[in-house]
Design a protein around this motif. Structure first.
Motif, mmCIF file in Angstrom:
data_model
loop_
_atom_site.group_PDB
_atom_site.id
_atom_site.type_symbol
_atom_site.label_atom_id
_atom_site.label_comp_id
_atom_site.label_asym_id
_atom_site.label_seq_id
_atom_site.Cartn_x
_atom_site.Cartn_y
_atom_site.Cartn_z
ATOM 1 N N ASN A 78 0.818 -1.221 0.000
ATOM 2 C CA ASN A 78 0.000 0.000 0.000
ATOM 3 C C ASN A 78 0.851 1.271 0.000
ATOM 4 O O ASN A 78 1.943 1.312 0.577
ATOM 5 C CB ASN A 78 -0.910 0.008 1.230
ATOM 6 N N GLU A 80 -0.341 5.118 1.032
ATOM 7 C CA GLU A 80 -1.540 5.855 1.452
ATOM 8 C C GLU A 80 -1.583 7.190 0.711
ATOM 9 O O GLU A 80 -0.938 8.150 1.105
ATOM 10 C CB GLU A 80 -1.581 5.984 2.973
ATOM 11 N N THR A 81 -2.319 7.227 -0.411
ATOM 12 C CA THR A 81 -2.433 8.452 -1.220
ATOM 13 C C THR A 81 -3.887 8.863 -1.316
ATOM 14 O O THR A 81 -4.780 8.114 -0.931
ATOM 15 C CB THR A 81 -1.953 8.222 -2.669
ATOM 16 N N THR A 124 -1.461 -5.226 2.258
ATOM 17 C CA THR A 124 -2.834 -4.719 2.285
ATOM 18 C C THR A 124 -3.665 -5.497 1.268
ATOM 19 O O THR A 124 -3.143 -5.911 0.227
ATOM 20 C CB THR A 124 -2.842 -3.220 1.919
ATOM 21 N N LYS A 145 -6.401 1.734 4.318
ATOM 22 C CA LYS A 145 -5.330 1.760 5.328
ATOM 23 C C LYS A 145 -4.390 0.580 5.109
ATOM 24 O O LYS A 145 -4.839 -0.525 4.796
ATOM 25 C CB LYS A 145 -5.949 1.639 6.728
ATOM 26 N N THR A 146 -3.134 0.800 5.337
ATOM 27 C CA THR A 146 -2.171 -0.292 5.252
ATOM 28 C C THR A 146 -2.545 -1.355 6.290
ATOM 29 O O THR A 146 -2.860 -1.033 7.432
ATOM 30 C CB THR A 146 -0.741 0.233 5.513
#
Ligand code: AMP
Ligand code: MG
Length: 418
Positions: A78, A80-81, A124, A145-146
């Motif tokens: 993952n 997170e963007t 993830t 979320k990771t």
């Protein structure tokens, strides 16, 4: 345990000067005298249901034993963007029991199914419902979320963790837990052998011809089945007539084949009360006058090292006393815990004016409104009331005025293990 511990006769002694013993005090005395008498053996998990654990059990393996996917979806590393992500798929997949053995490169995703091992390079999982599949690439929105949709190794149980305590009666769900934790064999108590003996000249056995002055023996079928339901080994000791020698011989036989004996009838102090007479003659009688209705004295004693639990003859009293007194006592003898049934506090669908002096148990059942009805008769010879009922209402030792709607203590039969 290699040797069977012995119980001594004075274990049933009640404090001096007590005439009518309150139920709670009788229970405390019984509890103080109860000791495990069973030995243990090792059984496979598939054979161990209903047995009592003789030792604490620890997990041999973590559950889950590897990090795995909680969903059908796609796994990837993952970032997170805020933007939408488009990831090409690797060739191959990870399914339950068929893991993907290579590393998933950063910026790529892998098809993954529920329960599958998480491959290297994945942290993830996005669930398939949240993904648009576009040829050999997937597209999904931001905000994951990771670690999402991944069950960590050991999140339920870690290797070496205590999972079930000694004394626990193995339930179906416990066998599932044992298997998950890699435990294939357990040390359990051998079943407690509980002898059941009826007494009385008036009794005939089911299947026999009964004369007009005779009745059928209700207690023996009832108690043998009760003991079986409690996970113990019922030992049918038959029936003894009202004769001192016959009862004496029956108790001798009982002590050879059972770890503990439940008798019914002949437990009072009358002319034909041969259980109490036999125990008295052997110098081992403890007659407990318990302040309970239904019920009369309990005759307790050790016969050749085996506890004899003399219950009242009346089937309603016999069952009530077996549920209240014999059950927790036998449970400890079997290697389990002292059992205290938990009542439900429910509104009464009856009214009653109860006098002080003894605790009362009424045959009762739940009605459709969730209130507790009681059987129309308290006559203790009314065996059919036991079948009408699905439990017992307990009215405390003191006086009690019960009006409809008042809270009462209701014990479903299931609270007594039946
Ligand atoms: P006892 O305790 O021997 O005085 O018996 C009390 C009452 O219970 C008497 O009415 C007996 O006939 C009855 N009774 C005793 N044993 C049994 C039994 N096994 N089945 C049905 N009724 C019984
Ligand atoms: Mg009798």
């Amino acid at each position: 345990m290699s040797e069977t511990p012995k119980l001594s006769n004075d274990c049933f002694a009640l404090p001096e000067g007590v005439s009518w013993t309150p139920v709670d005090e009788a229970l405390e005395n019984l509890r103080g005298s109860a000791r495990q008498v069973t030995q243990s053996e090792t059984l496979g998990v598939l054979q161990a249901g209903g047995r009592i654990l003789a030792e604490n059990v620890t997990a041999r393996r973590a559950n889950p034993p590897y990090e795995n996917s909680a969903m059908d979806g796609y796994g990837f590393a993952n970032i997170e963007t805020d933007g939408e992500r488009v990831l090409p798929l690797v060739d191959g997949r990870s399914a339950a029991g068929a893991p993907y053995l290579e590393t998933v490169p950063a910026g790529m995703a892998i098809r993954i199914l529920t329960g599958a091992k998480i491959p290297a390079g994945v942290d993830t999982v996005v669930m398939q419902e949240d993904v648009a599949l576009d040829g050999d690439r997937i597209r999904f929105g931001a905000g994951l979320k990771t670690g999402a949709n991944i069950r960590p190794l050991g999140e339920d149980v870690t290797a070496g963790q205590d999972i079930l305590p000694a004394g626990r009666v193995l339930q179906p769900q416990d066998l599932g837990l044992l298997a998950a934790a890699g435990v294939d064999r357990v040390r359990v108590c051998k079943p407690l052998r509980v002898g059941v003996l009826s007494t009385g000249d008036e009794l005939r056995q089911v299947g026999e011809q009964a004369e007009p002055h005779q009745i059928y023996d209700s207690n023996r079928p009832m108690l043998l089945e009760l003991v079986r339901r409690w996970g113990m080994e019922p030992v049918d000791l038959g029936h003894a007539g009202d004769d001192a020698e016959v009862v004496h011989d029956a108790l001798d036989r009982a002590a050879e084949t059972a770890d503990v004996v439940l008798t019914t009838g002949g437990a009072s102090a009358g002319d034909e009360d041969h259980i109490s007479a036999a125990l008295r003659k052997a110098g081992v009688l403890n007659l407990w006058r318990v302040a309970i209705k239904p019920g009369r004295p309990l005759a307790l004693g050790m016969w050749n090292g085996v506890p004899v639990f003399g219950l009242p003859g009346n089937p309603v009293a016999a069952l009530t006393c077996a549920l209240l007194f014999a059950r927790p006592y036998l449970s400890v003898l079997a290697g389990g815990a002292w059992l205290t049934p938990r009542p439900l506090i429910l509104p009464a669908a009856f009214s009653k004016n109860k006098k002080a002096g003894r605790r009362e148990y009424l045959r009762a059942r739940l009605n459709d409104a969730g209130s507790v009805e009681v059987y129309h008769s308290e006559g203790s010879g009314r065996i059919s009331g036991l079948s009408w009922a699905d439990g017992l209402v307990e009215l405390e030792d003191g006086a009690r005025q019960v009006s409809e709607g008042d809270p009462v203590r209701f014990y479903p039969y299931s609270a007594f293990g039946i």
